[in-house]
Design an enzyme around this catalytic site. Structure first.
Site, PDB file in Angstrom:
ATOM      1  CB  SER A   1      -2.630   8.434   4.756  1.00 36.51           C
ATOM      2  OG  SER A   1      -2.993   8.329   3.228  1.00 36.51           O
TER       3      SER A   1
HETATM    4  N1  SAH Z   1      -1.313   5.587   0.228  1.00 38.74           N
HETATM    5  C1  SAH Z   1      -0.508   6.911  -0.176  1.00 38.74           C
HETATM    6  C2  SAH Z   1      -1.538   8.072   0.097  1.00 38.74           C
HETATM    7  C3  SAH Z   1      -1.566   8.966  -1.297  1.00 38.74           C
HETATM    8  S1  SAH Z   1      -3.056  10.094  -1.094  1.00 38.74           S
HETATM    9  C4  SAH Z   1       0.637   7.198   0.481  1.00 38.74           C
HETATM   10  O1  SAH Z   1       0.795   6.231   1.562  1.00 38.74           O
HETATM   11  O2  SAH Z   1       1.362   8.114   0.345  1.00 38.74           O
HETATM   12  C5  SAH Z   1      -4.016   9.441  -2.417  1.00 38.74           C
HETATM   13  C6  SAH Z   1      -3.534   9.177  -3.827  1.00 38.74           C
HETATM   14  O3  SAH Z   1      -4.542   8.705  -4.607  1.00 38.74           O
HETATM   15  C7  SAH Z   1      -2.869  10.360  -4.601  1.00 38.74           C
HETATM   16  O4  SAH Z   1      -1.515  10.049  -4.735  1.00 38.74           O
HETATM   17  C8  SAH Z   1      -3.870  10.484  -5.820  1.00 38.74           C
HETATM   18  O5  SAH Z   1      -3.181  10.810  -6.707  1.00 38.74           O
HETATM   19  C9  SAH Z   1      -4.172   9.228  -5.812  1.00 38.74           C
HETATM   20  N2  SAH Z   1      -5.510   8.978  -6.739  1.00 38.74           N
HETATM   21  C10 SAH Z   1      -6.664   9.715  -6.808  1.00 38.74           C
HETATM   22  N3  SAH Z   1      -7.566   9.148  -7.400  1.00 38.74           N
HETATM   23  C11 SAH Z   1      -6.966   8.141  -8.190  1.00 38.74           C
HETATM   24  C12 SAH Z   1      -7.568   7.085  -9.010  1.00 38.74           C
HETATM   25  N4  SAH Z   1      -8.603   7.159  -9.607  1.00 38.74           N
HETATM   26  N5  SAH Z   1      -6.803   6.142  -9.380  1.00 38.74           N
HETATM   27  C13 SAH Z   1      -5.356   6.028  -8.825  1.00 38.74           C
HETATM   28  N6  SAH Z   1      -4.735   6.827  -7.794  1.00 38.74           N
HETATM   29  C14 SAH Z   1      -5.609   7.923  -7.656  1.00 38.74           C
END
Ligand code: SAH
Length: 193
Positions: free
Chosen positions: A46
């Site tokens: 993010s």
């Molecule tokens: N906080 C992360 C941002 C990753 S983007 C960082 O700092 O890198 C959001 C993430 O949410 C993605 O990796 C995606 O695979 C995950 N995601 C989406 N739906 C989800 C769910 N139902 N349960 C767990 N993870 C999920």
């Protein structure tokens, strides 16, 4: 940052966690720019400014047990591990979860844990949580997350309707949920299994 981030704990966490360790080698030179970057599997780490706003909205003091849904690279879990007592991150894509856990181990975070699973169900075995952060955009608030929020706790979640995402803060006060909007945001979708 000079853009409305005044929480000292949040600012200190950003100063301590090396974002370059959470992005693929080809993006390391961009790791300290203020935008999202690809982390593989079609997902992104993010935007730092948005993460800072979300962390500040959690109102953390230091002794909390917290949950992040959508742990991705593990970057936000590391920031939370700097700020509070214990952090649990859920990620639905196994390859990302494994890499994230390995990074956190290498960086020496013993109070941070990543599990593979559907975060819309929360993590009942570790509940309640003093605060919950959702790092993906939901069409509606997952009921399980409300149930797993401790009294006085806050849920920070991007909510999407009509293609617009609004960062939403839900506070649990005397068993009631008080909702407030904190501006527009852009996140990948929260995928329910
Ligand atoms: N906080 C992360 C941002 C990753 S983007 C960082 O700092 O890198 C959001 C993430 O949410 C993605 O990796 C995606 O695979 C995950 N995601 C989406 N739906 C989800 C769910 N139902 N349960 C767990 N993870 C999920």
């Amino acid at each position: 940052m000079g853009r409305g981030i005044y929480d000292k704990k949040v600012l200190e966490a950003f100063a301590k966690v090396p974002r370059e360790e959470f992005v693929p080698p080809e993006y390391k030179h961009l790791a300290y720019e203020d935008y999202p970057l690809p982390i593989g599997a079609g997902q992104t780490i993010s935007q730092p400014y948005m993460v800072a706003i979300m962390l500040q909205e959690m109102h953390l003091k230091g002794d909390e047990k917290v949950l992040e849904v959508g742990a991705g690279s593990g970057y936000v879990v590391a920031l939370l591990a700097q700020i509070c007592r214990e952090v649990w991150g859920i990620e639905r894509i196994e390859s990302l979860a494994i890499q994230a856990q390995e990074r956190l181990r290498k960086l020496g975070y013993t109070n941070a844990h990543i599990v593979v699973g559907d975060g819309t169900k929360g993590l009942p075995s570790e509940a309640p949580f003093d605060a919950i952060l959702v790092s993906a955009a939901a069409k509606k608030v997952p009921q399980a997350l409300l149930e797993q929020l401790a009294e006085g706790g806050r849920l920070v979640i991007p909510l999407e309707s009509n293609y617009v995402q609004i960062l939403t803060i839900i506070e649990k006060k005397k068993g009631k949920f008080i909702e407030r909007e904190a501006g527009p945001c852009i996140f990948v979708p929260l995928i329910e299994e």
